[in-house]
Design a protein around this motif. Structure first.
Motif, mmCIF file in Angstrom:
data_model
loop_
_atom_site.group_PDB
_atom_site.id
_atom_site.type_symbol
_atom_site.label_atom_id
_atom_site.label_comp_id
_atom_site.label_asym_id
_atom_site.label_seq_id
_atom_site.Cartn_x
_atom_site.Cartn_y
_atom_site.Cartn_z
ATOM 1 N N MET A 1 0.813 -1.174 0.033
ATOM 2 C CA MET A 1 0.028 0.014 -0.015
ATOM 3 C C MET A 1 0.747 1.213 -0.074
ATOM 4 O O MET A 1 1.857 1.199 0.569
ATOM 5 C CB MET A 1 -0.830 -0.007 1.271
ATOM 6 N N ALA A 2 0.452 2.460 -0.575
ATOM 7 C CA ALA A 2 1.274 3.489 -0.569
ATOM 8 C C ALA A 2 0.199 4.833 -0.525
ATOM 9 O O ALA A 2 -0.736 4.916 -1.197
ATOM 10 C CB ALA A 2 1.628 3.755 -2.023
ATOM 11 N N ASP A 3 0.402 5.507 0.656
ATOM 12 C CA ASP A 3 -0.222 6.784 0.974
ATOM 13 C C ASP A 3 0.509 7.877 0.397
ATOM 14 O O ASP A 3 1.832 8.145 0.694
ATOM 15 C CB ASP A 3 -0.210 6.815 2.522
ATOM 16 N N ILE A 4 -0.018 8.616 -0.671
ATOM 17 C CA ILE A 4 0.721 9.574 -1.384
ATOM 18 C C ILE A 4 0.114 10.987 -1.418
ATOM 19 O O ILE A 4 -1.240 10.818 -1.296
ATOM 20 C CB ILE A 4 0.703 9.212 -2.874
ATOM 21 N N MET A 5 0.726 11.889 -1.375
ATOM 22 C CA MET A 5 0.265 13.325 -1.445
ATOM 23 C C MET A 5 0.770 14.047 -2.568
ATOM 24 O O MET A 5 2.093 13.920 -2.614
ATOM 25 C CB MET A 5 0.400 14.066 -0.139
ATOM 26 N N PHE A 6 0.024 14.646 -3.509
ATOM 27 C CA PHE A 6 0.737 15.675 -4.698
ATOM 28 C C PHE A 6 0.217 16.935 -3.677
ATOM 29 O O PHE A 6 -0.853 17.251 -3.702
ATOM 30 C CB PHE A 6 -0.255 15.312 -5.629
ATOM 31 N N ALA A 7 1.030 17.811 -3.680
ATOM 32 C CA ALA A 7 0.888 19.159 -3.303
ATOM 33 C C ALA A 7 1.712 20.242 -4.098
ATOM 34 O O ALA A 7 2.599 20.171 -4.660
ATOM 35 C CB ALA A 7 1.276 19.010 -1.803
ATOM 36 N N GLY A 8 0.965 21.242 -4.181
ATOM 37 C CA GLY A 8 1.434 22.571 -4.867
ATOM 38 C C GLY A 8 0.504 23.757 -4.901
ATOM 39 O O GLY A 8 -0.189 23.560 -3.698
ATOM 40 N N ILE A 9 0.422 24.305 -5.793
ATOM 41 C CA ILE A 9 -0.546 25.363 -5.918
ATOM 42 C C ILE A 9 -1.578 25.145 -7.191
ATOM 43 O O ILE A 9 -1.103 24.432 -8.105
ATOM 44 C CB ILE A 9 -0.015 26.667 -6.126
ATOM 45 N N GLY A 10 -2.657 25.804 -7.388
ATOM 46 C CA GLY A 10 -3.369 25.496 -8.419
ATOM 47 C C GLY A 10 -2.993 26.098 -9.676
ATOM 48 O O GLY A 10 -1.945 27.138 -9.778
ATOM 49 N N GLY A 11 -3.212 25.360 -10.603
ATOM 50 C CA GLY A 11 -2.646 25.638 -11.900
ATOM 51 C C GLY A 11 -1.249 24.656 -12.421
ATOM 52 O O GLY A 11 -0.885 24.492 -13.259
ATOM 53 N N GLN A 12 -1.008 24.015 -11.333
ATOM 54 C CA GLN A 12 0.365 23.094 -11.732
ATOM 55 C C GLN A 12 0.024 21.687 -12.064
ATOM 56 O O GLN A 12 0.867 20.944 -12.101
ATOM 57 C CB GLN A 12 1.299 23.234 -10.510
ATOM 58 N N GLY A 13 -1.358 21.254 -12.012
ATOM 59 C CA GLY A 13 -1.689 20.013 -12.331
ATOM 60 C C GLY A 13 -1.736 19.013 -11.151
ATOM 61 O O GLY A 13 -1.788 17.689 -11.267
ATOM 62 N N VAL A 14 -1.585 19.436 -10.057
ATOM 63 C CA VAL A 14 -1.555 18.567 -8.961
ATOM 64 C C VAL A 14 -2.901 17.656 -8.695
ATOM 65 O O VAL A 14 -2.649 16.432 -8.683
ATOM 66 C CB VAL A 14 -1.602 19.552 -7.298
ATOM 67 N N LEU A 15 -4.092 18.221 -8.719
ATOM 68 C CA LEU A 15 -5.164 17.380 -8.694
ATOM 69 C C LEU A 15 -5.341 16.220 -9.824
ATOM 70 O O LEU A 15 -5.592 15.059 -9.858
ATOM 71 C CB LEU A 15 -6.293 18.137 -8.634
ATOM 72 N N THR A 16 -4.906 16.894 -11.196
ATOM 73 C CA THR A 16 -4.924 15.969 -12.389
ATOM 74 C C THR A 16 -3.906 14.876 -12.119
ATOM 75 O O THR A 16 -4.304 13.781 -12.627
ATOM 76 C CB THR A 16 -4.542 16.905 -13.469
ATOM 77 N N ALA A 17 -2.776 15.248 -11.736
ATOM 78 C CA ALA A 17 -1.574 13.991 -11.465
ATOM 79 C C ALA A 17 -2.481 12.984 -10.509
ATOM 80 O O ALA A 17 -2.323 11.910 -10.640
ATOM 81 C CB ALA A 17 -0.348 14.634 -10.760
ATOM 82 N N GLY A 18 -3.110 13.319 -9.499
ATOM 83 C CA GLY A 18 -3.502 12.257 -8.632
ATOM 84 C C GLY A 18 -4.716 11.459 -9.449
ATOM 85 O O GLY A 18 -4.989 10.247 -9.069
ATOM 86 N N LYS A 19 -5.395 12.352 -10.194
ATOM 87 C CA LYS A 19 -6.697 11.690 -10.922
ATOM 88 C C LYS A 19 -5.977 10.447 -11.822
ATOM 89 O O LYS A 19 -6.461 9.634 -12.104
ATOM 90 C CB LYS A 19 -7.373 12.563 -11.489
ATOM 91 N N ILE A 20 -4.924 11.033 -12.598
ATOM 92 C CA ILE A 20 -4.301 10.427 -13.595
ATOM 93 C C ILE A 20 -3.778 9.087 -12.949
ATOM 94 O O ILE A 20 -3.908 7.817 -13.322
ATOM 95 C CB ILE A 20 -3.233 10.998 -14.317
ATOM 96 N N LEU A 21 -3.189 9.160 -11.492
ATOM 97 C CA LEU A 21 -2.353 8.082 -10.821
ATOM 98 C C LEU A 21 -3.480 6.966 -10.574
ATOM 99 O O LEU A 21 -3.372 5.835 -10.759
ATOM 100 C CB LEU A 21 -1.844 8.549 -9.912
#
Length: 178
Positions: A1-21
């Protein structure tokens, strides 16, 4: 199991990266969960998503500690580094990180996400470069399997671009331990 956080600011594709993963992991037989947090600003405000990828049933989408922290900027690192478990991995966008000391209890992997995405003339691909570095650092999934599914992901969205896969592959190849 992997608990992962993508973090940054809006516009950097943070949420998109998580959705793709999560989509790629789910298509390859993993159990997944995804939660997001972001400020009201469309661009420039805090953005993060928590992703859990597991071969087993997932108990909670909110882990006590992170196995992997993917930081698109220094503020994200400064805010969330204390949540990374001993032995965890921290992936940094070294394009915009200043020189610093890193804690010894984590492994820090850096990649020039902005430089690579600009070199490939895909300015919105820095998040994909970071994902390549994360997959290389964690061995969570097979590189070719991830790359092939990433291509399919963008093809199905009606946005086919070999540059997206190239961003991922170069992130994988150029990730280096700091």
């Amino acid at each position: 199991m992997a608990d992962i956080m993508f973090a940054g600011i809006g516009g950097q594709g943070v949420l998109t990266a998580g959705k793709i993963l999560i989509q790629i992991a789910a298509e390859n037989g993993k159990n997944v969960s995804w939660t997001s947090e972001y400020s009201a600003e469309m661009r420039g405000g805090i953005a993060l998503c928590r992703v859990v990828v597991s071969d087993e049933e997932i108990g909670s989408p909110y882990p006590d500690q992170l196995d992997v922290l993917v930081c698109m900027n220094e503020d994200a690192y400064n805010t969330y580094i204390d949540q990374v478990a001993d032995g965890g991995k921290v992936i940094i966008n070294k394009s915009i990180f200043s020189e610093r000391e890193y804690p010894e209890h984590v492994e820090v992997i850096g990649v020039d996400a902005i430089g690579i995405s600009n070199e490939l003339e895909n300015s919105r691909g820095a998040n994909l470069v970071m994902m390549g570095a994360m997959i290389e650092a964690t061995n969570m999934m097979d590189k070719q399997q991830f790359s092939d599914t990433l291509k399919d992901y963008f093809d199905h969205k009606g946005k086919p671009s070999e540059k997206n896969v190239q961003c991922f592959n170069l992130g994988y190849e150029k990730a280096e331990k700091i």
